[in-house]
Write a protein that holds these residues in place. Structure first.
Motif, PDB file in Angstrom:
ATOM      1  N   UNK A 465       0.651  -1.019   0.109  1.00  0.00           N
ATOM      2  CA  UNK A 465      -0.023  -0.019  -0.149  1.00  0.00           C
ATOM      3  C   UNK A 465       0.797   1.196   0.114  1.00  0.00           C
ATOM      4  N   UNK A 466       1.982   1.249   0.683  1.00  0.00           N
ATOM      5  CA  UNK A 466       2.837   2.410   0.719  1.00  0.00           C
ATOM      6  C   UNK A 466       4.461   1.950   0.516  1.00  0.00           C
ATOM      7  N   UNK A 467       5.369   2.895   0.295  1.00  0.00           N
ATOM      8  CA  UNK A 467       6.727   2.664  -0.043  1.00  0.00           C
ATOM      9  C   UNK A 467       7.213   2.763  -1.243  1.00  0.00           C
ATOM     10  N   UNK A 468       8.528   2.637  -1.515  1.00  0.00           N
ATOM     11  CA  UNK A 468       9.186   2.853  -2.713  1.00  0.00           C
ATOM     12  C   UNK A 468       9.129   1.556  -3.504  1.00  0.00           C
ATOM     13  N   UNK A 469       9.192   1.982  -4.922  1.00  0.00           N
ATOM     14  CA  UNK A 469       9.257   0.942  -5.968  1.00  0.00           C
ATOM     15  C   UNK A 469      10.164   1.473  -6.996  1.00  0.00           C
ATOM     16  N   UNK A 470      10.897   0.554  -7.319  1.00  0.00           N
ATOM     17  CA  UNK A 470      12.067   0.492  -8.254  1.00  0.00           C
ATOM     18  C   UNK A 470      11.499   0.174  -9.709  1.00  0.00           C
ATOM     19  N   UNK A 471      11.765   0.917 -10.589  1.00  0.00           N
ATOM     20  CA  UNK A 471      11.525   0.434 -12.040  1.00  0.00           C
ATOM     21  C   UNK A 471      12.568   0.466 -12.759  1.00  0.00           C
ATOM     22  N   UNK A 472      12.606  -0.280 -14.016  1.00  0.00           N
ATOM     23  CA  UNK A 472      13.667  -0.547 -14.665  1.00  0.00           C
ATOM     24  C   UNK A 472      13.139  -0.843 -16.140  1.00  0.00           C
ATOM     25  N   UNK A 482      10.209  -4.262 -19.265  1.00  0.00           N
ATOM     26  CA  UNK A 482      10.117  -3.376 -18.176  1.00  0.00           C
ATOM     27  C   UNK A 482      10.214  -4.405 -16.763  1.00  0.00           C
ATOM     28  N   UNK A 483      10.925  -3.913 -15.840  1.00  0.00           N
ATOM     29  CA  UNK A 483      10.944  -4.625 -14.526  1.00  0.00           C
ATOM     30  C   UNK A 483      10.533  -3.773 -13.309  1.00  0.00           C
ATOM     31  N   UNK A 484      10.331  -4.383 -12.369  1.00  0.00           N
ATOM     32  CA  UNK A 484       9.953  -3.593 -10.957  1.00  0.00           C
ATOM     33  C   UNK A 484      10.396  -4.460  -9.894  1.00  0.00           C
ATOM     34  N   UNK A 485      10.659  -3.622  -8.600  1.00  0.00           N
ATOM     35  CA  UNK A 485      11.111  -4.233  -7.379  1.00  0.00           C
ATOM     36  C   UNK A 485      10.735  -3.305  -6.426  1.00  0.00           C
ATOM     37  N   UNK A 486      10.756  -4.393  -5.155  1.00  0.00           N
ATOM     38  CA  UNK A 486      10.419  -3.614  -3.981  1.00  0.00           C
ATOM     39  C   UNK A 486      11.371  -3.066  -3.137  1.00  0.00           C
TER      40      UNK A 486
END
Length: 546
Positions: A465-472, A482-486
């Motif tokens: 629900x909250x927090x950073x998301x890393x996108x590549x 595309x990729x994502x990471x927490x």
């Protein structure tokens, strides 16, 4: 001092319509920026091999306001010149280019230093585009531009118009005269005047800015003509040599080295081998030339006479490299790194802040992606066929109209967007939207329930629900993933193979309809009008050499 080898393009990625000036031992190239702000890029070199960005002079509303300008309008074909201690910059702000009409407003600004505060603009005319200013040896100044003819029974590219410019009254004076109608290739544009051995030489571009592009040369004993065409044809073109790595060669400018050697800069494109599309857009290259005994000019080099070469023998100049650009920007300064631009608006504080959260770039959600007015999209040029781009996003949307993320962008009808949003139940997620340009109504085409390139897709993943998301984003020629990471360590690939070639001039409406190049960057939209913010911790762009 030693002869250097110059590798083309000298300005990789979207850097079209080059105009060059030498001041003592310094070389400056100005290129078009179209709808990207601030307007006009000026690069500097001392050896013609190594270049650095030193200025984007059209950086305030009095000089440029492009809100409402369509895609591929805005700043076309600047002309940079120097005379008696002053730099002069001529530029066009194009307000329309679809249909029979072109609204092309031409202006002059000046500055004593290349990176200083340029003067408020002087309005010149609106009769056509690709204007330039010529400083005659007799002290007069002359303004030339191609003239646009909207009438249905006339060719729209109606020749080159000449008019005198008065530095005292700061306006064009006397009658405009059409001095050159072009060759049979037609589409005559990009005029530049020069003086040499009793002649006035006129360089133009012809054949359109696609794969039939060319540079032509004409000359006259009188500045207002009549001008005779080079009897041997074009100075430079790749139109009859479609296998050359540099294509679309044309629209250029001549200059001399201190030793009297003549070179030219020109735009070019490097299409992908498969789909023959150019995500890198129109770039700037350089070529060595030779004057013939009868006073004409031709390009010489490894590709052959009048053809664009990848490797060019440079003049005897000492090497002068610049510090390398940073791969990663952490937004620790209150000034946006020079690699980045935004779209149209002269009021960047409306869409971004580097002070609201220290060490972060804050984007303020405004209009939809593709808006012609105010949208929060900050991006940098793609400059290699393959690259990896990465960012860290802190974003808490409250409704489906609020989105933010990492975008590979050409224009409002050609993009791939890895975005974060929230569904009707308040669940945050990451997904992909794209616009193919072939589907003119599919501005934000969702992939999760459809298919692309024949592959069924289900790209949506739920997020905390909250927090950073890393996108590549990983781009390899015509393929994008595309990729994502927490946590920024373990990445999950979104299961869609995207056709990256649509982020190019030639996709969609096709050749001649788009004039920029691919960007990759950060975006935030809030079509609810609540101006939600998205914070970006860093942005990383790293080229992959194939």
């Amino acid at each position: 001092m030693s002869t250097s080898l110059i590798q083309n393009p000298i300005l990789a990625g979207f850097n079209p319509d080059p105009s060059i000036v030498r001041v003592a031992d310094d070389y400056y190239v100005a290129t078009s920026t179209f709808e990207w702000y601030p307007g006009v890029q000026i690069h500097h070199s001392k050896d013609l091999v190594n270049w650095r960005l030193v200025s984007r002079p059209l950086n305030r509303s009095s000089l440029l306001d492009m809100r409402g300008n369509p895609d591929s309008c805005g700043v076309w074909a600047p002309c940079l010149s120097y005379d008696k201690g002053m730099f002069y910059l001529i530029y066009t702000d194009v307000k329309r280019f679809d249909g029979n009409y072109k609204d092309t407003h031409n202006y002059l600004t000046s500055c004593e230093t290349i990176d200083g505060r340029w003067s408020d603009p002087v309005y010149m005319n609106s009769s056509g585009f690709d204007p330039s200013l010529f400083h005659d040896q007799n002290g007069k100044k002359w303004f030339v531009n191609m003239v646009w003819d909207y009438r249905h029974n006339k060719h729209p590219f109606a020749g080159v118009v000449l008019q005198e410019y008065c530095t005292v009254s700061k306006k064009l004076i006397g009658k405009a005269k059409n001095i050159f109608s072009g060759s049979k290739l037609a589409l005559t544009e990009a005029p530049h005047l020069y003086q040499r051995n009793g002649y006035y030489y006129l360089v133009t571009a012809e054949g359109g800015t696609g794969y039939n592009h060319a540079m032509t040369l004409a000359r006259s004993k009188n500045i207002d003509g009549p001008y005779e065409l080079d009897p041997d044809g074009f100075i430079l073109t790749a139109k009859d040599n479609q296998d050359l790595p540099l294509q679309r060669a044309g629209h250029g400018d001549l200059f001399d080295t201190p030793d009297g050697e003549t070179y030219l800069v020109h735009l070019c494109g490097r299409p992908l081998s498969g789909p023959r599309r150019s995500p890198l857009g129109r770039e700037t290259a350089i070529q060595k030339t030779q004057w013939t005994k009868d006073g004409w000019l031709k390009v010489i080099g490894e590709a052959g006479d009048r053809l664009p070469s990848l490797n060019v023998i440079g003049p005897n100049l000492p090497a002068h490299p610049w510090p390398k650009d940073d791969i990663q920007h952490d937004f620790d300064s209150e000034v946006l790194p020079s690699a980045f631009q935004w779209l149209r608006t002269p009021e960047p504080s409306d869409i971004m802040s580097l002070t609201a959260r220290k060490g972060w770039l804050r984007l303020i959600g405004k209009e939809s992606i593709g808006s012609l007015f105010t949208q929060a999209l900050v991006a940098r040029r793609q400059q290699s066929f393959s690259y990896v781009a990465e960012t860290c996003l802190d974003f808490s949307p409250e409704n489906f109209q609020q989105v933010a993320g990492l975008v590979c962008y050409y224009n409002g009808h050609k993009f791939h967007y890895c975005y974060v949003s929230v569904d009707d139940n308040g669940q945050r997620f990451v997904d992909i939207m794209q616009c193919n340009a072939e589907q003119s109504l599919a501005l934000n085409f969702p992939l999760r329930e459809g298919h692309i390139n024949g592959y069924e897709t289900d790209a949506r993943f739920t997020l905390p629900k909250q927090g950073k998301v890393f996108l590549r984003a990983e781009v390899n020629d015509d393929t994008l993933h595309f990729f994502f990471s927490i946590d920024g360590i373990e990445y999950t690939k979104l299961p869609v193979n995207l056709d990256y070639s649509i982020v190019s001039d030639e996709a969609g409406k096709g050749e001649g309809a788009s004039f920029t190049g691919a960007f990759v960057g950060m975006a935030c939209q809030d079509t609810s009008g609540m101006n939600v913010v998205a914070d970006f911790d860093y942005f990383k762009y790293e080229e992959i050499q194939s």
